[in-house]
Design a protein around this motif. Structure first.
Motif, PDB file in Angstrom:
ATOM      1  N   PHE A 194       0.918  -1.324  -0.034  1.00 19.83           N
ATOM      2  CA  PHE A 194      -0.149  -0.017  -0.061  1.00 19.83           C
ATOM      3  C   PHE A 194       0.856   1.416   0.054  1.00 19.83           C
ATOM      4  O   PHE A 194       0.604   2.122  -0.924  1.00 19.83           O
ATOM      5  CB  PHE A 194      -0.778   0.032   1.376  1.00 19.83           C
ATOM      6  N   TYR A 195       1.953   1.197   0.980  1.00 14.72           N
ATOM      7  CA  TYR A 195       2.820   2.399   0.863  1.00 14.72           C
ATOM      8  C   TYR A 195       3.564   2.600  -0.314  1.00 14.72           C
ATOM      9  O   TYR A 195       3.917   3.814  -0.658  1.00 14.72           O
ATOM     10  CB  TYR A 195       3.722   2.619   2.227  1.00 14.72           C
ATOM     11  N   GLU A 196       3.899   1.569  -0.891  1.00 13.39           N
ATOM     12  CA  GLU A 196       4.736   1.643  -2.279  1.00 13.39           C
ATOM     13  C   GLU A 196       3.786   2.208  -3.275  1.00 13.39           C
ATOM     14  O   GLU A 196       4.411   3.199  -4.135  1.00 13.39           O
ATOM     15  CB  GLU A 196       5.183   0.253  -2.595  1.00 13.39           C
ATOM     16  N   GLU A 197       2.667   1.828  -3.342  1.00 12.11           N
ATOM     17  CA  GLU A 197       1.663   2.441  -4.232  1.00 12.11           C
ATOM     18  C   GLU A 197       1.456   3.963  -3.867  1.00 12.11           C
ATOM     19  O   GLU A 197       1.372   4.767  -4.926  1.00 12.11           O
ATOM     20  CB  GLU A 197       0.543   1.617  -4.353  1.00 12.11           C
ATOM     21  N   LEU A 198       1.237   4.040  -2.645  1.00 15.43           N
ATOM     22  CA  LEU A 198       0.977   5.533  -2.296  1.00 15.43           C
ATOM     23  C   LEU A 198       2.125   6.402  -2.862  1.00 15.43           C
ATOM     24  O   LEU A 198       1.964   7.625  -3.400  1.00 15.43           O
ATOM     25  CB  LEU A 198       0.677   5.761  -0.770  1.00 15.43           C
ATOM     26  N   VAL A 199       3.302   6.019  -2.505  1.00 16.90           N
ATOM     27  CA  VAL A 199       4.564   6.804  -2.684  1.00 16.90           C
ATOM     28  C   VAL A 199       4.688   7.044  -3.985  1.00 16.90           C
ATOM     29  O   VAL A 199       5.164   7.933  -4.550  1.00 16.90           O
ATOM     30  CB  VAL A 199       5.655   6.344  -1.932  1.00 16.90           C
ATOM     31  N   GLN A 200       4.677   5.785  -4.795  1.00 21.32           N
ATOM     32  CA  GLN A 200       4.716   5.923  -6.268  1.00 21.32           C
ATOM     33  C   GLN A 200       3.691   7.013  -6.859  1.00 21.32           C
ATOM     34  O   GLN A 200       4.208   7.671  -7.821  1.00 21.32           O
ATOM     35  CB  GLN A 200       4.600   4.557  -6.910  1.00 21.32           C
ATOM     36  N   THR A 201       2.547   6.993  -6.409  1.00 19.68           N
ATOM     37  CA  THR A 201       1.602   8.157  -6.850  1.00 19.68           C
ATOM     38  C   THR A 201       2.064   9.600  -6.595  1.00 19.68           C
ATOM     39  O   THR A 201       2.000  10.364  -7.297  1.00 19.68           O
ATOM     40  CB  THR A 201       0.211   7.623  -6.391  1.00 19.68           C
ATOM     41  N   GLN A 202       2.526   9.624  -5.234  1.00 13.81           N
ATOM     42  CA  GLN A 202       2.735  10.981  -4.636  1.00 13.81           C
ATOM     43  C   GLN A 202       3.956  11.589  -5.461  1.00 13.81           C
ATOM     44  O   GLN A 202       4.651  12.485  -5.952  1.00 13.81           O
ATOM     45  CB  GLN A 202       3.156  10.920  -3.375  1.00 13.81           C
ATOM     46  N   ALA A 203       4.807  10.327  -6.028  1.00 15.15           N
ATOM     47  CA  ALA A 203       6.042  10.836  -6.788  1.00 15.15           C
ATOM     48  C   ALA A 203       5.581  11.292  -8.246  1.00 15.15           C
ATOM     49  O   ALA A 203       6.680  12.084  -8.788  1.00 15.15           O
ATOM     50  CB  ALA A 203       6.919   9.431  -7.044  1.00 15.15           C
ATOM     51  N   VAL A 204       4.643  11.389  -8.639  1.00 16.41           N
ATOM     52  CA  VAL A 204       4.033  12.092  -9.731  1.00 16.41           C
ATOM     53  C   VAL A 204       4.427  13.646  -9.805  1.00 16.41           C
ATOM     54  O   VAL A 204       4.842  14.112 -10.436  1.00 16.41           O
ATOM     55  CB  VAL A 204       2.771  11.717 -10.173  1.00 16.41           C
ATOM     56  N   LEU A 205       4.011  13.749  -8.377  1.00 17.98           N
ATOM     57  CA  LEU A 205       4.096  15.456  -7.988  1.00 17.98           C
ATOM     58  C   LEU A 205       5.644  15.769  -7.897  1.00 17.98           C
ATOM     59  O   LEU A 205       6.025  16.725  -8.272  1.00 17.98           O
ATOM     60  CB  LEU A 205       3.576  15.348  -6.383  1.00 17.98           C
ATOM     61  N   ASN A 206       6.134  14.858  -7.249  1.00 18.66           N
ATOM     62  CA  ASN A 206       7.836  15.052  -7.353  1.00 18.66           C
ATOM     63  C   ASN A 206       8.291  15.064  -8.614  1.00 18.66           C
ATOM     64  O   ASN A 206       9.129  16.323  -8.795  1.00 18.66           O
ATOM     65  CB  ASN A 206       8.290  13.787  -6.623  1.00 18.66           C
ATOM     66  N   ARG A 207       7.862  14.298  -9.442  1.00 25.72           N
ATOM     67  CA  ARG A 207       8.482  14.448 -10.915  1.00 25.72           C
ATOM     68  C   ARG A 207       8.067  15.678 -11.485  1.00 25.72           C
ATOM     69  O   ARG A 207       8.902  16.381 -12.208  1.00 25.72           O
ATOM     70  CB  ARG A 207       7.989  13.238 -11.747  1.00 25.72           C
ATOM     71  N   LYS A 208       6.557  16.162 -11.518  1.00 25.26           N
ATOM     72  CA  LYS A 208       6.461  17.304 -12.289  1.00 25.26           C
ATOM     73  C   LYS A 208       6.614  18.627 -11.566  1.00 25.26           C
ATOM     74  O   LYS A 208       7.073  19.754 -12.087  1.00 25.26           O
ATOM     75  CB  LYS A 208       4.852  17.259 -12.115  1.00 25.26           C
ATOM     76  N   HIS A 209       6.481  18.764 -10.170  1.00 17.79           N
ATOM     77  CA  HIS A 209       6.693  19.998  -9.465  1.00 17.79           C
ATOM     78  C   HIS A 209       7.723  20.055  -8.521  1.00 17.79           C
ATOM     79  O   HIS A 209       7.921  20.933  -7.825  1.00 17.79           O
ATOM     80  CB  HIS A 209       5.547  20.215  -8.505  1.00 17.79           C
ATOM     81  N   LEU A 210       8.707  19.026  -8.413  1.00 18.06           N
ATOM     82  CA  LEU A 210       9.921  19.307  -7.409  1.00 18.06           C
ATOM     83  C   LEU A 210      11.150  19.217  -8.393  1.00 18.06           C
ATOM     84  O   LEU A 210      10.847  19.034  -9.511  1.00 18.06           O
ATOM     85  CB  LEU A 210       9.958  18.340  -6.241  1.00 18.06           C
ATOM     86  N   GLY A 211      12.436  19.206  -7.670  1.00 19.33           N
ATOM     87  CA  GLY A 211      13.573  19.266  -8.681  1.00 19.33           C
ATOM     88  C   GLY A 211      13.775  20.072  -9.607  1.00 19.33           C
ATOM     89  O   GLY A 211      13.384  21.190  -9.536  1.00 19.33           O
ATOM     90  N   TRP A 212      14.479  19.417 -10.641  1.00 21.21           N
ATOM     91  CA  TRP A 212      14.578  20.434 -11.792  1.00 21.21           C
ATOM     92  C   TRP A 212      13.333  21.085 -12.369  1.00 21.21           C
ATOM     93  O   TRP A 212      13.748  22.132 -12.904  1.00 21.21           O
ATOM     94  CB  TRP A 212      15.932  19.576 -12.752  1.00 21.21           C
ATOM     95  N   GLY A 213      12.572  20.275 -12.546  1.00 19.55           N
ATOM     96  CA  GLY A 213      11.192  20.747 -13.202  1.00 19.55           C
ATOM     97  C   GLY A 213      10.624  21.874 -12.736  1.00 19.55           C
ATOM     98  O   GLY A 213      10.445  23.093 -13.165  1.00 19.55           O
ATOM     99  N   ALA A 214      11.008  21.919 -11.197  1.00 20.47           N
ATOM    100  CA  ALA A 214      10.200  23.076 -10.475  1.00 20.47           C
ATOM    101  C   ALA A 214      11.164  24.508 -10.651  1.00 20.47           C
ATOM    102  O   ALA A 214      10.805  25.446 -10.780  1.00 20.47           O
ATOM    103  CB  ALA A 214      10.122  22.732  -8.999  1.00 20.47           C
ATOM    104  N   LEU A 215      12.469  24.075 -10.780  1.00 19.95           N
ATOM    105  CA  LEU A 215      13.621  24.986 -10.982  1.00 19.95           C
ATOM    106  C   LEU A 215      13.471  25.713 -12.517  1.00 19.95           C
ATOM    107  O   LEU A 215      13.293  26.776 -12.581  1.00 19.95           O
ATOM    108  CB  LEU A 215      14.922  24.622 -10.695  1.00 19.95           C
ATOM    109  N   ARG A 216      12.867  24.944 -13.380  1.00 22.78           N
ATOM    110  CA  ARG A 216      12.986  25.500 -14.614  1.00 22.78           C
ATOM    111  C   ARG A 216      11.476  26.460 -14.697  1.00 22.78           C
ATOM    112  O   ARG A 216      11.413  27.593 -15.133  1.00 22.78           O
ATOM    113  CB  ARG A 216      12.430  24.373 -15.577  1.00 22.78           C
ATOM    114  N   ARG A 217      10.420  26.050 -13.894  1.00 22.27           N
ATOM    115  CA  ARG A 217       9.446  26.761 -13.676  1.00 22.27           C
ATOM    116  C   ARG A 217       9.391  28.093 -12.922  1.00 22.27           C
ATOM    117  O   ARG A 217       8.933  29.223 -13.035  1.00 22.27           O
ATOM    118  CB  ARG A 217       8.169  25.905 -13.256  1.00 22.27           C
TER     119      ARG A 217
END
Ligand code: B12
Ligand code: SF4
Length: 496
Positions: free
Chosen positions: A400-423
């Motif tokens: 359950f937690y793996e699925e939860l974190v994998q789904t929250q990771a979409v947010l990470n991919r789109k809105h954190l890290g380098w993506g966020a810095l670009r925006r």
């Protein structure tokens, strides 16, 4: 009297996206100061326990008040109360706040004498009266006050939101408060309460479905006093009445206040009152949180959200047209399987919004605490933070937690890290130029905060303090079972 007000440490959620000033304690501080006391405030979100004990020795308060808005902070506050009494037995210790109100009597039990009283409901009116009654027997006759010997009458609502503006001068290290790219960020309150009644939420049960507003002049005056360039408007549902939003906006404009704002509202309110949101966009509204909660009609009905899936999707379009950055929340049910997580992931990847996930959690104060038939799998307060599963999971817990974190990771991919810095590179650099590093520091923290192993491991920690077992109700809960502040209709019936 010397009085120390204490906000507990941050929880999982605020380790990443934001850290906000303790507005409730700042308002109480104003009321307590007005009664002639010498007040200090210590926020353990930005200080540590060693700082607390230093403050205890150096300031030598006669009274210490802990704010307990979040259940997950209960063990920390109980232990701090015990340590306080062990170090300075004469200190009067009391607690209050949102969650403390729903579990007042059990807090006193856990503390075994280390907490002198728990206070239910809003703190501004009652805190000075509690201090006045320190050491006297009349303490448990005060409205909302619970001691080990008894409980006073129902708490009373603050009649005028203008009366005690927050004492922001007491919050030290203010540069540590931020909300994503809004770094630094202060908080302000324009209205209080919510007239809706979603089954998973305790905002309406706390305030008895009441809804109060600050006057436009006082609201604008408060915003004008804020030094930070960004403001989190903490109202449960912003701009329910368009005319109030316009009236405050006009005062803000008249005074030439220029800030960037974040607020939270409902999708149907945004649809109905688009003009006022467009107006605030011009005043600096930058970022908005929309309570979407579910992508299907059946779940919306279960949450008693009183909104359709179409209205939710339309509201997202409106927010996009207004050019706002939008975050939304989806409630993940512990009963979800892989396919349901995958469907949310797929959807989250197709929309520009920040999609955040919380876990459906019956907690004291929500209607589901009284009605959810599934058995709780844990009573550990620390797991009641809407990021852990406290109901049986269909998938093995770890999965359950793996699925939860994998789904929250979409947010990470789109809105954190380098993506966020670009925006948001521009605002991030401007913040950096002013020495603000909160936002930049959060961009690469996702994996250390949202981590399936860590979340799964949290269930294996020894439990010192456990929530008292629930008493389920068979029919609809009564006002007495639901509310802290009784709604006007229930008060009328009680007085009849
Ligand atoms: C702003 C906010 C936050 C901020 C935190 C701000 C802060 N530093 O405290 C952020 C965004 C970080 C946040 C996060 C979360 N929040 Co939040 N949050 C709110 C919100 C919208 C407003 C709080 C606020 O500032 N109100 C205005 C001030 C003036 O009121 P107040 O703080 O409640 O203080 C008053 C009383 O509580 C009381 N009081 C407070 N302290 C004390 C102390 C004493 C001694 C006394 C006598 C009285 C007293 O008197 C004050 C003045 O009247 C409330 C909703 C609400 N209406 O309360 C939810 C709410 C408190 N959050 C909630 C939840 C679930 C969460 C999260 C767990 C998850 C989530 N997705 O929202 C996370 C985790 C929290 C964490 N610590 O990490 C729930 C509480 C659930 C619970 N019972 O545990 C609420 C009620 C929202 C809801 N709809 O259910 N939150
Ligand atoms: S979720 Fe929002 S609309 Fe629903 S009761 Fe809570 S604050 Fe009100």
């Amino acid at each position: 009297m010397r009085v120390l007000l204490v906000h507990p440490s941050p929880l999982l959620y605020s380790e990443l996206y934001l850290r906000l000033e303790p507005l409730g304690l700042e308002r109480i501080a104003t009321a307590v100061r007005a009664a002639g006391h010498d007040v200090r405030l210590l926020d353990l979100q930005v200080f540590d326990h060693a700082d607390y004990f230093r403050e205890l020795d150096a300031f030598a308060p006669r009274a210490v008040a802990f704010s307990l808005n979040y259940l997950a902070n209960v063990p920390e506050v109980i232990d701090l109360a015990k340590a306080t009494k062990a170090r300075r037995p004469d200190v009067f210790v009391f607690v209050g706040g949102h969650s403390a109100s729903f579990v007042a009597a059990e807090l006193l039990e856990h503390a075994a004498g280390a907490i002198d009283c728990a206070v239910r409901g809003e703190g501004e009116m009652i805190a000075p009266r509690v201090l006045e009654a320190v050491g006297e027997r009349r303490l448990d006759r005060l409205p909302g006050v619970v001691t080990r010997d008894g409980a006073g009458p129902s708490p009373t609502l603050l009649d005028d939101l203008d009366r005690y503006p927050p004492a922001r001068d007491l919050a030290r290290r203010r540069h540590r408060y931020f909300l994503g790219v809004l770094d630094p960020c202060a908080s302000a309150e324009l209205t209080r309460g919510c007239p809706w009644d979603c089954s998973f939420c305790s905002a309406w049960t706390f305030y008895g479905r009441s809804y109060r507003k600050a006057s436009p002049e006082a609201a604008a005056e408060d915003l004008a006093r804020i030094g930070e360039p960004n403001v989190f408007l903490v109202d449960d549902v912003a701009f329910i009445h368009a005319e109030d939003g316009f009236a405050i906006g006009r005062e803000v404009e008249r005074r030439g206040i220029r800030k960037q704002y974040y607020l939270e509202t409902r999708c149907d309110v945004l649809l109905r009152n688009q003009e006022v949101f467009a107006y605030w966009r011009r005043l600096g509204l930058f970022y908005m949180f929309l309570g979407v909660e579910a992508l299907d009609a059946e779940a919306l009905k279960r949450h008693r959200k009183r909104v359709t899936t179409n209205a939710n999707m339309e509201a997202l379009q409106v927010a996009r047209r207004l050019g706002l950055a939008v975050a939304i929340n989806i409630i993940a049910d512990p009963d979800w399987d892989e396919a349901q997580f995958a469907a949310v992931r797929e959807w989250a990847l197709t929309v520009p919004e920040i999609v955040h996930l919380t876990v459906a959690t019956p907690y004291p104060g929500t209607e589901t605490w009284l009605t959810e038939k599934r058995q709780l799998t844990t009573h550990d307060y620390r797991l009641f933070d809407v990021q852990h599963a406290v109901l049986p999971t269909r998938l093995p817990l770890r999965r359950f937690y793996e699925e939860l974190v994998q789904t929250q990771a979409v947010l990470n991919r789109k809105h954190l890290g380098w993506g966020a810095l670009r925006r948001y590179g521009g605002p991030a650099l401007r913040a950096l130029a002013h020495g603000q590093t909160n936002y930049l520091a959060m961009l690469w923290k996702f994996k250390s905060v949202y981590n399936a192993e860590r979340q799964h491991g949290d269930h294996a920690r020894p439990v010192t303090y456990a929530l008292a077992p629930r008493r389920l109700v068979s029919g609809p809960p009564t006002p007495a079972q639901l509310y802290i502040h009784q709604p006007a209709s229930a008060r009328r019936t009680a007085n009849a």
